[in-house]
Design an enzyme around this catalytic site. Structure first.
Site, PDB file in Angstrom:
ATOM      1  N   ALA A   1       0.830  -1.208   0.000  1.00 28.45           N
ATOM      2  CA  ALA A   1       0.000   0.000   0.000  1.00 28.45           C
ATOM      3  C   ALA A   1       0.863   1.257   0.000  1.00 28.45           C
ATOM      4  CB  ALA A   1      -0.939  -0.005   1.205  1.00 28.45           C
TER       5      ALA A   1
ATOM      6  N   GLY B   1       1.970   1.576  -3.485  1.00 25.20           N
ATOM      7  CA  GLY B   1       0.823   1.900  -4.331  1.00 25.20           C
ATOM      8  C   GLY B   1       0.367   3.337  -4.174  1.00 25.20           C
ATOM      9  N   ASP B   2       0.440   3.856  -2.960  1.00 24.82           N
ATOM     10  CA  ASP B   2       0.075   5.246  -2.696  1.00 24.82           C
ATOM     11  C   ASP B   2       0.955   6.189  -3.512  1.00 24.82           C
ATOM     12  OD1 ASP B   2      -1.162   7.478  -1.183  1.00 24.82           O
ATOM     13  OD2 ASP B   2       0.800   7.625  -0.233  1.00 24.82           O
ATOM     14  N   THR B   3       2.239   5.919  -3.519  1.00 30.86           N
ATOM     15  CA  THR B   3       3.183   6.748  -4.270  1.00 30.86           C
ATOM     16  C   THR B   3       2.942   6.643  -5.772  1.00 30.86           C
ATOM     17  OG1 THR B   3       4.833   6.574  -2.542  1.00 30.86           O
ATOM     18  CG2 THR B   3       5.637   7.128  -4.735  1.00 30.86           C
TER      19      THR B   3
END
Length: 140
Positions: free
Chosen positions: A21, A24-26
């Site tokens: 996560a 994935g956020d980046t």
């Protein structure tokens, strides 16, 4: 989409889902900022930032995964659920817990796809999420 030739030491599902996560956020943040600049070249930086926060917010990402869930493969759905159900040690300040958990699952899915080398599918899902959020939240 930027492709880095990074070799991960383990299979994506062997990492803590919160690590996926985090990645994935980046990835999604970079995608959103790039799309906003490409789509709205005349927008000033403050407006770009304001628009971007709607896409990367727990609310926006929760909205997006709600639309994406029916088209996810079994393994993608497993990555999403693994991230959604992970024990997080932070408390959301601008979202309810359900939205926050769904957003974490969305980010874990993106991170898992990236670590798996599935860049085409990653970009496809980020594009669909972007379009979903534009339509749902009337961004811009």
């Amino acid at each position: 989409m930027i492709e880095l030739d990074i070799k991960f030491g383990r299979k994506p599902n062997e990492y803590n889902p919160l690590v996926a996560a985090y990645l994935g956020d980046t990835l999604y943040d970079l995608y959103v900022r790039s799309r906003l600049i490409a789509d709205e070249a005349a927008m000033n930086v403050n407006k770009l930032h304001t628009a971007a926060t709607k896409f990367v917010s727990a609310h926006g990402q929760s909205e997006a995964i709600g639309k994406l869930e029916p088209i996810l493969s079994e393994s993608e759905l497993a990555a999403y659920k693994h991230g959604r159900n992970a024990k997080s040690y932070t408390v959301p300040k601008n979202a309810d817990v359900g939205e926050y958990r769904r957003a974490t699952g969305f980010e874990a899915l993106l991170g898992t796809l990236y670590m798996s080398g599935e860049s085409e599918r990653l970009e496809e899902l980020m594009e669909l999420a972007y379009e979903t959020i534009i339509n749902a939240l009337e961004v811009k």
